[in-house]
Design an enzyme around this catalytic site. Structure first.
Site: not given
Ligand code: DGL
Length: 270
Positions: A13, A75, A154
């Site tokens: 994401s 992710c 972020e």
């Molecule tokens: N990349 C997401 C994960 O590993 C975390 C960031 C988001 O909430 O998009 O769960």
């Protein structure tokens, strides 16, 4: 039919999946990577499974159009909600991050309990409990959503006082429960490992699924005869794509990856 010289597609994401990229660059130095950070729609954590599935499918299909030979879902939230869908829908092997992290936790823990922190979506899905219990049914697993950690990463606030405060607050119940191991069940969290370690103490094993995922990717490529053969002296070419604010991605991404990130493309997913 994919060729072994094609790139590996990776998506997250946002920036957090670069922790998996870093591990893959170490483990598979001959492989070219195409990384998508869906910065226009981050965070995935609070979104419904159906929305995350739609995003994941759009990006997976786009990566396949770019000619990738496999897709790594870097992710946890997208893995929790969309891995089986992607494995059915895409014509290339798809690897997620939950199974490798659960395997590392099951191997590390002696008596439990095991703590898991992740986004609201990952924790609500119960995906880690299921994966850990499939391997070690007797281990008690305590999961907690820690949604404020993603925006802090972020923002690049990896050692900030505000981050330390939030981490201390979130981890207090897990510390009280005396967890033996803590799964960093979100690709952003390994970047906060020093702060988490300071709060939990040196006796708690921190489980970062990035290295295990890189090992899974290597095994998957080997199984499909898709490992790239190193060409003499030539460095693989990596591509990085952000769906919004590529300059911000470049600045922070360089901190995580150093010289490997020279340029970020912009692509809007619709
Ligand atoms: N990349 C997401 C994960 O590993 C975390 C960031 C988001 O909430 O998009 O769960």
């Amino acid at each position: 039919m994919s060729s072994s010289s094609a790139a590996i597609g990776v998506f997250d994401s946002g920036l957090g999946g670069l922790t998996v990229v870093r591990a893959m660059m170490r483990r598979l130095p001959a492989e070219a990577l195409v990384y998508v950070g869906d910065t226009a729609r981050v965070p995935y954590g609070p979104k419904s499974p159906v929305t995350v599935q739609r995003y994941a499918l759009q990006i997976g299909e786009w990566l396949v159009e770019q000619g990738v030979k496999c897709v790594v879902v870097a992710c946890n939230t997208a893995t929790a909600h969309a891995l089986p869908l992607l494995q059915t829908a895409l014509p290339v092997p798809v690897v997620g991050v939950v199974e490798p992290g659960a395997r590392a936790a099951a191997r590390t823990a002696t008596r439990g309990p095991v703590g898991v922190i992740g986004t609201a979506g990952t924790v609500a899905s119960g995906v880690y409990e299921r994966a850990i219990h499939a391997l070690r049914p007797e281990l008690s697993v305590i999961s907690r959503p820690t949604p404020l950690l993603v925006p802090l990463v972020e923002e690049g606030w990896l050692e900030h006082a505000a981050t330390r405060l939030v981490v201390r607050e979130y981890l207090a119940p897990l510390k009280r429960a005396q967890v033996e191991a803590l799964v960093l069940g979100c690709t952003h969290y390994p970047l906060l490992a020093p702060v988490v370690r300071a709060v939990m103490g040196d006796d708690v094993q921190l489980i970062d699924s990035a290295e295990e995922t890189a090992a899974d990717v290597a095994a998957t490529l080997a199984d499909h005869a898709l490992l790239s053969s190193p060409s003499r002296g030539a460095q693989p070419r990596h591509r990085f794509i952000a769906s919004d604010a590529p300059q911000h991605f470049l600045t922070l991404g360089q901190r995580f990856l150093g010289g490997a990130l020279a340029d970020v493309e912009h692509h809007v997913f619709t």
